[in-house]
Design a protein around this motif. Structure first.
Motif, PDB file in Angstrom:
ATOM      1  N   SER A  94      51.356  39.091  50.366  1.00  0.00           N
ATOM      2  CA  SER A  94      51.953  37.936  49.715  1.00  0.00           C
ATOM      3  C   SER A  94      51.387  36.651  50.304  1.00  0.00           C
ATOM      4  O   SER A  94      51.375  36.471  51.529  1.00  0.00           O
ATOM      5  N   TYR A  97      54.736  34.529  51.590  1.00  0.00           N
ATOM      6  CA  TYR A  97      55.481  35.006  52.753  1.00  0.00           C
ATOM      7  C   TYR A  97      54.572  35.501  53.878  1.00  0.00           C
ATOM      8  O   TYR A  97      55.066  35.885  54.944  1.00  0.00           O
ATOM      9  N   VAL A 104      57.929  42.789  51.787  1.00  0.00           N
ATOM     10  CA  VAL A 104      58.758  41.742  51.181  1.00  0.00           C
ATOM     11  C   VAL A 104      59.704  42.348  50.146  1.00  0.00           C
ATOM     12  O   VAL A 104      60.898  42.023  50.112  1.00  0.00           O
ATOM     13  N   THR A 288      63.115  36.097  44.413  1.00  0.00           N
ATOM     14  CA  THR A 288      61.755  36.257  44.939  1.00  0.00           C
ATOM     15  C   THR A 288      60.732  36.248  43.813  1.00  0.00           C
ATOM     16  O   THR A 288      59.637  35.688  43.947  1.00  0.00           O
ATOM     17  N   ASP A 297      51.866  33.455  43.480  1.00  0.00           N
ATOM     18  CA  ASP A 297      51.655  34.599  44.377  1.00  0.00           C
ATOM     19  C   ASP A 297      51.432  35.842  43.516  1.00  0.00           C
ATOM     20  O   ASP A 297      52.367  36.577  43.202  1.00  0.00           O
TER      21      ASP A 297
END
Length: 334
Positions: A94, A97, A104, A288, A297
Motif C-alpha cells: 500500500s 499505509y 492492511v 479504507t 492507492d
C-alpha cells in the motif's frame, strides 16, 4: 413420440459449487480489470498523494518514485505484474499505509466483519418478524406502520441515516460517541469491550435499519400469498390460528425467499458499510476503500475490490446451497 429426457446426473451441491467457482474466476478478472482501468484514468496522482501536496521534490525524484512503484510502465505491464504477484499470494504494498496490502486488509477485516455480521443478523431477523406480523395483520394499523416504515427506509441513503443518528444520539443527546472504534488517543490494545460496543452501536444500527425494509416487504408479500392459499384456508377451517398456523404452514413457505434475499443483501451490505464507516470514521474495509480510492492507492484498492467480490460471491453461493437444501425444486433447476 420421443421419450422425455432425464436430467443429467450430478446435479447437487458439488455441481453448484463448481459452476459458481468458474463464474467467480471470470468475475474476479473482469472486476479487477475494470477497477484498474478506473483508477488509471482517475485524476488523482498516486505519487502526489503519496508524498503530499506540499512536498517540494524535483522531477528526477518524481521519476525515481514512479520507477520504484512501477508506474513508469505501460498499463498492460502494470496489470500483468500485479496479477502475477496476486496469483502467488502477494497483493502488493500500500502506498498510503506503507505496509503490505494483505496486512492492511487483515487488520481492518474483522472490524468490518463484526459490523456487517451484526447488521446482517439483526436486519434479517427483525425484517422477517416484521414481515410476518404485517401479513397476519394486513390492512390494519400494524401493517400500515410496518409498510410505511419499510417504504421510508428503502429510499433512505445509509450515509444520511448515519448523519441523523450522529446529530441526534451523539451530538444532542450525548448517548454515544461521535465516531471511531474506541476512545480517541487510547491504544487499540487498551480499549475495553464495553468501549468497543459503545462505539459500535450507531454504525451497526444504521446498517441494520436500512436492511430491514427489503426483507420485511418481501416476507409480507410471500406470507400474504401463503395465508390466501387453499391449504391455509382449510387449516383455519379446522381451527388453526396464530402461532400454530405460522409454524405448520407459514414458516417453511416464507423462509426460503427471505433467506435468498438476505444472502443476496451481501452486496448492498458492503456498499452500505462503506458509507456508514466513512460517516462514523469506523476503521474498517469500507473507510479504507474510500481512502485508497481518493489516494490513488492502486494495490490496496484492487485488494479490497477482490475481497468484496469474494464476499458477495460467498453470499450468493450460500443462498443457492441453502435453497437447494430446503427446497428440492430449486435443486433440480440449478
Amino acid at each position: 413420440m420421443e421419450p422425455l429426457k432425464t436430467r443429467k446426473a450430478g446435479t447437487g451441491p458439488l455441481r453448484i459449487v463448481a459452476i459458481r467457482v468458474l463464474r467467480f474466476a471470470t468475475l474476479l478478472i473482469g472486476v479487477s480489470v475494470l477497477a484498474f482501468v478506473l483508477v488509471l484514468n482517475s485524476p488523482v496522482d498516486p505519487i502526489q498523494a503519496y508524498i503530499g501536496a506540499d512536498a517540494n521534490v524535483t522531477d528526477e525524484q518524481l521519476a525515481r518514485l514512479r520507477e520504484y512503484w512501477g508506474l513508469d510502465e505501460s498499463p498492460i505491464e502494470q496489470y500483468s505484474a500485479w496479477a502475477h504477484a496476486m496469483l502467488q499470494g502477494d497483493l502488493g504494498t500500500s502506498t498510503l499505509y506503507k505496509a503490505p496490502v494483505a496486512a492492511v486488509i487483515g487488520e481492518r477485516f474483522w472490524a468490518s466483519f463484526a459490523l456487517m455480521g451484526a447488521a446482517w443478523v439483526l436486519s434479517g431477523v427483525l425484517g422477517y418478524l416484521l414481515g410476518v406480523l404485517a401479513a397476519f395483520h394486513r390492512g390494519r394499523l400494524a401493517d400500515r406502520i410496518i409498510t410505511g416504515y419499510s417504504y421510508a427506509l428503502s429510499s433512505t441513503p445509509a450515509f444520511w441515516l448515519g448523519i441523523i443518528f450522529l446529530a441526534v444520539f451523539a451530538v444532542q443527546l450525548g448517548w454515544f460517541p461521535v465516531g471511531l472504534a474506541g476512545p480517541a488517543g487510547v491504544p487499540a490494545d487498551e480499549v475495553t469491550l464495553a468501549q468497543r460496543l459503545h462505539h459500535f452501536v450507531l454504525p451497526a444500527a444504521t446498517l441494520s435499519l436500512i436492511g430491514v425494509a427489503n426483507v420485511a416487504m418481501h416476507t409480507r408479500e410471500k406470507m400474504t400469498d401463503v395465508l390466501r392459499s387453499d391449504y391455509v384456508v382449510f387449516a383455519r377451517a379446522r381451527g388453526e390460528r396464530g402461532i400454530s398456523l405460522f409454524r405448520n404452514h407459514g414458516l417453511r413457505n416464507s423462509i426460503v425467499p427471505a433467506v435468498t434475499l438476505q444472502f443476496a443483501y451481501f452486496a448492498e451490505l458492503f456498499g452500505g458499510s462503506v458509507l456508514a464507516e466513512t460517516v462514523f470514521s469506523y476503521p474498517g474495509l469500507g473507510s479504507t476503500l474510500t481512502a485508497a480510492a481518493l489516494g490513488g492507492d492502486v494495490p490496496l484498492l484492487l485488494g479490497i475490490v477482490l475481497i468484496s467480490s469474494a464476499f458477495v460471491f460467498a453470499g450468493n453461493l450460500i443462498a443457492d446451497l441453502v435453497n437447494a437444501a430446503i427446497d428440492p425444486r430449486v435443486r433440480n433447476r440449478i
